[in-house]
Design an enzyme around this catalytic site. Structure first.
Site, PDB file in Angstrom:
ATOM      1  CG  HIS A 284      -6.135  -8.330   0.957  1.00  0.00           C
ATOM      2  ND1 HIS A 284      -6.248  -8.507  -0.395  1.00  0.00           N
ATOM      3  CD2 HIS A 284      -6.019  -6.995   1.129  1.00  0.00           C
ATOM      4  CE1 HIS A 284      -6.211  -7.348  -1.019  1.00  0.00           C
ATOM      5  NE2 HIS A 284      -6.068  -6.408  -0.102  1.00  0.00           N
TER       6      HIS A 284
ATOM      7  NE  ARG B  64      -3.599  -2.084   2.773  1.00  0.00           N
ATOM      8  CZ  ARG B  64      -3.390  -3.286   3.319  1.00  0.00           C
ATOM      9  NH1 ARG B  64      -2.226  -3.571   3.877  1.00  0.00           N
ATOM     10  NH2 ARG B  64      -4.353  -4.188   3.342  1.00  0.00           N
TER      11      ARG B  64
ATOM     12  NE  ARG C 171      -3.155  -3.115  -1.442  1.00  0.00           N
ATOM     13  CZ  ARG C 171      -2.662  -3.987  -0.574  1.00  0.00           C
ATOM     14  NH1 ARG C 171      -1.376  -4.265  -0.586  1.00  0.00           N
ATOM     15  NH2 ARG C 171      -3.449  -4.579   0.296  1.00  0.00           N
TER      16      ARG C 171
ATOM     17  CE  LYS D  50      -7.830  -0.605   4.572  1.00  0.00           C
ATOM     18  NZ  LYS D  50      -8.092  -0.519   3.141  1.00  0.00           N
TER      19      LYS D  50
ATOM     20  CE1 TYR E  77      -5.665  -3.611  -3.799  1.00  0.00           C
ATOM     21  CE2 TYR E  77      -7.569  -4.497  -2.661  1.00  0.00           C
ATOM     22  CZ  TYR E  77      -6.627  -3.518  -2.813  1.00  0.00           C
ATOM     23  OH  TYR E  77      -6.633  -2.427  -1.987  1.00  0.00           O
TER      24      TYR E  77
END
Length: 178
Positions: free
Chosen positions: A146, A7, A123, A45, A156
């Protein structure tokens, strides 16, 4: 970002101490965020975003060259340089605002004849390229940090070659006349 699926905040949060170029490892342990108008380093995140990645050889080579250039930038900046151990700092060693990062990336991709690219496209491209190479969705999700494969598969991963080949082989076997 393209080869590791990081990211933008993870890239901008990297320090040289997060990297072991000899062992080809990168530790994602923080992320740069804008909170209440200020740049702050914080937790990645999600819990799964905290991860160790093996660096592909071309990334190691590029990072070594980048480090040599950064030493020259440090010398050029003189006493204005703030040594925060950033892998991707401003020209004086401080944190880079993500909007400046986006602008710089777009300038580079336009000059390279690729058109305007946003950091998140790198990404998405990483996920798509890994998928096209046969990497399992679970492993791609791990690389991207993830917590499940749902986001990886639904958002993605995009088809690099828009052709569905799943039915060709079984049909050839069923109707083989040789």
């Amino acid at each position: 970002m393209l080869m590791l699926g990081l990211r933008p905040g993870e890239v901008l949060g990297l320090t040289w101490s997060d990297l072991d170029l000899k062992c080809r490892r990168l530790q994602v342990s923080r992320s740069l965020k804008r909170e209440r108008g200020e740049l702050r380093l914080g937790e990645p995140k999600t819990k799964r975003s905290r991860r160790a990645l093996v660096l592909p050889a071309p990334v190691v080579k590029s990072l070594r060259a980048h480090r040599r250039r950064q030493v020259q930038e440090r010398i050029a900046a003189g006493p204005e340089w703030r040594d925060l151990d950033r892998v991707f700092p401003s020209t004086v060693g401080t944190l880079i605002d993500s909007s400046n990062f986006r602008r710089n990336l777009s300038t580079v991709t336009i000059c390279a004849g690729l058109g305007h690219w946003h950091p998140h496209e790198l990404r998405h491209s990483a996920a798509s390229l890994l998928s096209a190479c046969g990497v399992r969705l679970e492993e791609i999700a791990d690389v991207l940090g993830h917590s499940s494969t749902r986001m990886t598969g639904d958002v993605y991963r995009h088809a690099v070659v828009p052709a569905v080949a799943a039915g060709a082989r079984p049909m050839e076997q069923l109707f083989d006349t040789d």
